[in-house]
Design a protein around this motif. Structure first.
Motif, mmCIF file in Angstrom:
data_model
loop_
_atom_site.group_PDB
_atom_site.id
_atom_site.type_symbol
_atom_site.label_atom_id
_atom_site.label_comp_id
_atom_site.label_asym_id
_atom_site.label_seq_id
_atom_site.Cartn_x
_atom_site.Cartn_y
_atom_site.Cartn_z
ATOM 1 N N GLY A 75 77.439 80.323 20.161
ATOM 2 C CA GLY A 75 78.576 80.021 19.418
ATOM 3 C C GLY A 75 79.114 78.662 18.897
ATOM 4 O O GLY A 75 80.360 78.574 18.624
ATOM 5 N N LEU A 76 78.308 77.637 19.171
ATOM 6 C CA LEU A 76 78.586 76.302 19.224
ATOM 7 C C LEU A 76 77.607 75.333 18.290
ATOM 8 O O LEU A 76 76.355 75.628 18.691
ATOM 9 N N GLY A 77 77.947 74.694 17.655
ATOM 10 C CA GLY A 77 77.358 73.922 16.787
ATOM 11 C C GLY A 77 76.866 72.504 17.496
ATOM 12 O O GLY A 77 77.437 72.298 18.641
ATOM 13 N N LEU A 78 76.255 71.548 16.875
ATOM 14 C CA LEU A 78 76.177 70.459 17.404
ATOM 15 C C LEU A 78 77.459 69.406 16.865
ATOM 16 O O LEU A 78 77.837 69.482 15.783
ATOM 17 N N PRO A 79 77.977 68.495 17.992
ATOM 18 C CA PRO A 79 79.193 67.817 17.520
ATOM 19 C C PRO A 79 78.711 66.680 16.714
ATOM 20 O O PRO A 79 77.834 65.944 16.763
ATOM 21 N N ASP A 80 79.956 66.180 15.952
ATOM 22 C CA ASP A 80 79.766 65.047 15.178
ATOM 23 C C ASP A 80 79.672 63.448 16.455
ATOM 24 O O ASP A 80 80.077 63.833 17.505
ATOM 25 N N PRO A 81 79.356 62.488 15.992
ATOM 26 C CA PRO A 81 79.338 61.430 16.980
ATOM 27 C C PRO A 81 80.788 61.133 17.481
ATOM 28 O O PRO A 81 81.803 60.993 16.714
ATOM 29 N N GLY A 82 80.835 60.755 18.619
ATOM 30 C CA GLY A 82 82.199 60.637 19.238
ATOM 31 C C GLY A 82 83.150 61.804 19.883
ATOM 32 O O GLY A 82 84.165 61.768 19.919
ATOM 33 N N ARG A 83 82.474 63.076 19.489
ATOM 34 C CA ARG A 83 83.285 64.404 19.411
ATOM 35 C C ARG A 83 82.407 65.408 20.520
ATOM 36 O O ARG A 83 81.278 65.132 20.899
ATOM 37 N N ALA A 84 83.283 66.367 20.943
ATOM 38 C CA ALA A 84 82.799 67.429 21.728
ATOM 39 C C ALA A 84 83.374 68.730 21.012
ATOM 40 O O ALA A 84 84.244 68.683 20.766
ATOM 41 N N VAL A 85 82.543 69.760 21.301
ATOM 42 C CA VAL A 85 82.920 71.031 20.924
ATOM 43 C C VAL A 85 82.901 71.989 22.053
ATOM 44 O O VAL A 85 81.847 71.839 22.876
ATOM 45 N N MET A 86 83.763 73.002 22.299
ATOM 46 C CA MET A 86 84.015 73.721 23.466
ATOM 47 C C MET A 86 84.330 74.994 22.994
ATOM 48 O O MET A 86 85.289 75.467 22.003
ATOM 49 N N ASN A 87 84.015 76.369 23.607
ATOM 50 C CA ASN A 87 84.266 77.585 23.367
ATOM 51 C C ASN A 87 85.254 78.100 24.385
ATOM 52 O O ASN A 87 85.430 77.591 25.497
ATOM 53 N N ALA A 88 85.617 79.393 24.280
ATOM 54 C CA ALA A 88 86.675 79.914 25.400
ATOM 55 C C ALA A 88 85.825 80.278 26.740
ATOM 56 O O ALA A 88 86.579 80.190 27.579
ATOM 57 N N ASP A 89 84.599 80.407 26.721
ATOM 58 C CA ASP A 89 84.029 80.610 27.912
ATOM 59 C C ASP A 89 83.938 79.324 28.964
ATOM 60 O O ASP A 89 83.335 79.478 30.091
ATOM 61 N N GLY A 90 84.209 78.235 28.339
ATOM 62 C CA GLY A 90 84.156 76.928 29.008
ATOM 63 C C GLY A 90 82.717 76.341 28.776
ATOM 64 O O GLY A 90 82.555 75.132 29.220
ATOM 65 N N ALA A 91 81.759 76.991 27.783
ATOM 66 C CA ALA A 91 80.787 75.914 27.517
ATOM 67 C C ALA A 91 80.992 74.834 26.484
ATOM 68 O O ALA A 91 82.132 75.082 25.785
ATOM 69 N N ALA A 92 80.380 73.972 26.607
ATOM 70 C CA ALA A 92 80.463 72.725 25.704
ATOM 71 C C ALA A 92 79.454 71.877 25.322
ATOM 72 O O ALA A 92 78.615 71.906 26.220
ATOM 73 N N VAL A 93 79.525 71.304 24.351
ATOM 74 C CA VAL A 93 78.570 70.415 23.599
ATOM 75 C C VAL A 93 79.194 69.114 23.506
ATOM 76 O O VAL A 93 80.029 69.125 22.515
ATOM 77 N N LEU A 94 78.449 68.062 24.181
ATOM 78 C CA LEU A 94 79.238 66.600 24.009
ATOM 79 C C LEU A 94 78.021 65.818 23.338
ATOM 80 O O LEU A 94 76.825 65.857 23.789
ATOM 81 N N VAL B 275 74.954 69.351 27.127
ATOM 82 C CA VAL B 275 75.473 70.924 27.222
ATOM 83 C C VAL B 275 75.727 71.171 28.347
ATOM 84 O O VAL B 275 75.178 70.909 29.464
ATOM 85 N N LEU B 276 77.067 71.760 28.599
ATOM 86 C CA LEU B 276 77.684 72.218 29.901
ATOM 87 C C LEU B 276 77.805 73.673 29.754
ATOM 88 O O LEU B 276 78.637 74.090 28.946
ATOM 89 N N LEU B 277 77.075 74.330 30.491
ATOM 90 C CA LEU B 277 77.321 75.724 30.808
ATOM 91 C C LEU B 277 77.421 76.298 32.174
ATOM 92 O O LEU B 277 76.947 76.349 32.937
#
Length: 275
Positions: free
Chosen positions: A139-158, A167-169
């Motif tokens: 449910g997460l795409g790839l972030p733009d340079p200098g950014r991170a995206v995160m969902n409600a489950d705590g997963a994040a893509v930096l 990717v943090l799972l």
């Protein structure tokens, strides 16, 4: 000049003639070279018998690399599989308070579990395909340079740099790499970083001012809002800085984890630090 040249030539001829006609130097016969005293021969035979059982053929003792599991490789008094579950700050990040003794502590330090941390790199020409498959799986795409995206489950893509993401799972733990590899297929390359990185969270009302003494970047909310990522230096340690809603995450290589922890302690002592 011609007479001198002729004399040199004559000297060379005489030296060649002398070397050719002179008898060879006397040499020892082979029988004399091979002959040794009975005592010396007995010692050599005893040494040969002693080490004959330990010297074996290389082909008989050699085994293929695949015969040994990767977890047998010793690192820091433990195997690779054991290090993935052991924090580099074990025994260092203890519950304590330092710095200002009175009042509430302004800085809180804690460790963040890095078992589910994975490095992700897209293959050439597959960036969009990778983003689409990642969106379906997490449910997460790839972030733009200098950014991170995160969902409600705590997963994040930096954002991890040019052509690379982190990717943090947390919920997947050590199975994060296998889960991510099955999700993206041949669109990217996955490298598990469990046990290879140290993550430290810095929170509290004075966390920004404490980090300003350590990091050469502006951490004000207007310049570095939540969801921002930067790669910089904390003293002599290269760090990843990730701003979340409630804290700031600092990441570094495992071998620099203790140095970064002490640097954060020193930066926050003036405000009071609890760990």
């Amino acid at each position: 000049m011609p007479g001198r040249i002729c004399s040199r030539r004559a000297w060379r001829r005489r030296s060649r003639t002398t070397r050719a006609t002179s008898p060879p130097p006397a040499s020892r016969p082979r029988s004399a070279i091979r002959s040794r005293s009975p005592c010396c021969a007995a010692v050599l035979r005893a040494s040969a018998r002693r080490y004959a059982c330990t010297i074996r053929c290389v082909a008989a003792t050699r085994s293929p690399r695949c015969a040994h599991r990767c977890s047998w490789i010793r690192k820091e008094r433990a195997s690779v599989a054991e290090l993935a579950r052991a924090s580099a700050l074990a025994g260092v990040a203890r519950q304590s308070r330092s710095g200002r003794p009175d009042g509430a502590a302004g800085v809180r330090l804690a460790t963040l579990d890095s078992e589910g941390l994975v490095s992700l790199a897209s293959r050439r020409g597959c960036r969009k395909t990778l983003a689409a498959r990642l969106r379906v799986a997490l449910g997460l795409g790839l972030p733009d340079p200098g950014r991170a995206v995160m969902n409600a489950d705590g997963a994040a893509v930096l954002w991890g740099g040019l052509g690379q993401d982190l990717v943090l799972l947390p919920s997947a733990g050590l199975g994060a790499a296998a889960r991510l590899e099955a999700a993206i297929g041949d669109a990217g390359a996955v490298t598990p970083l469990a046990g290879a990185r140290t993550l430290i969270t810095v929170a509290g009302p004075d966390a920004g001012e404490a980090l300003a003494r350590l990091l050469p970047i502006d951490l004000d909310a207007t310049a570095f809002p939540p969801g921002s990522v930067a790669h910089t230096l904390a003293g002599h340690v290269g760090v990843l800085v990730w701003r979340r809603e409630e804290d700031v995450v600092l990441g570094c290589y495992r071998s620099f984890g203790v140095a970064l922890w002490h640097a954060c302690l020193n930066a926050g002592r003036g405000f009071g630090v609890v760990t």
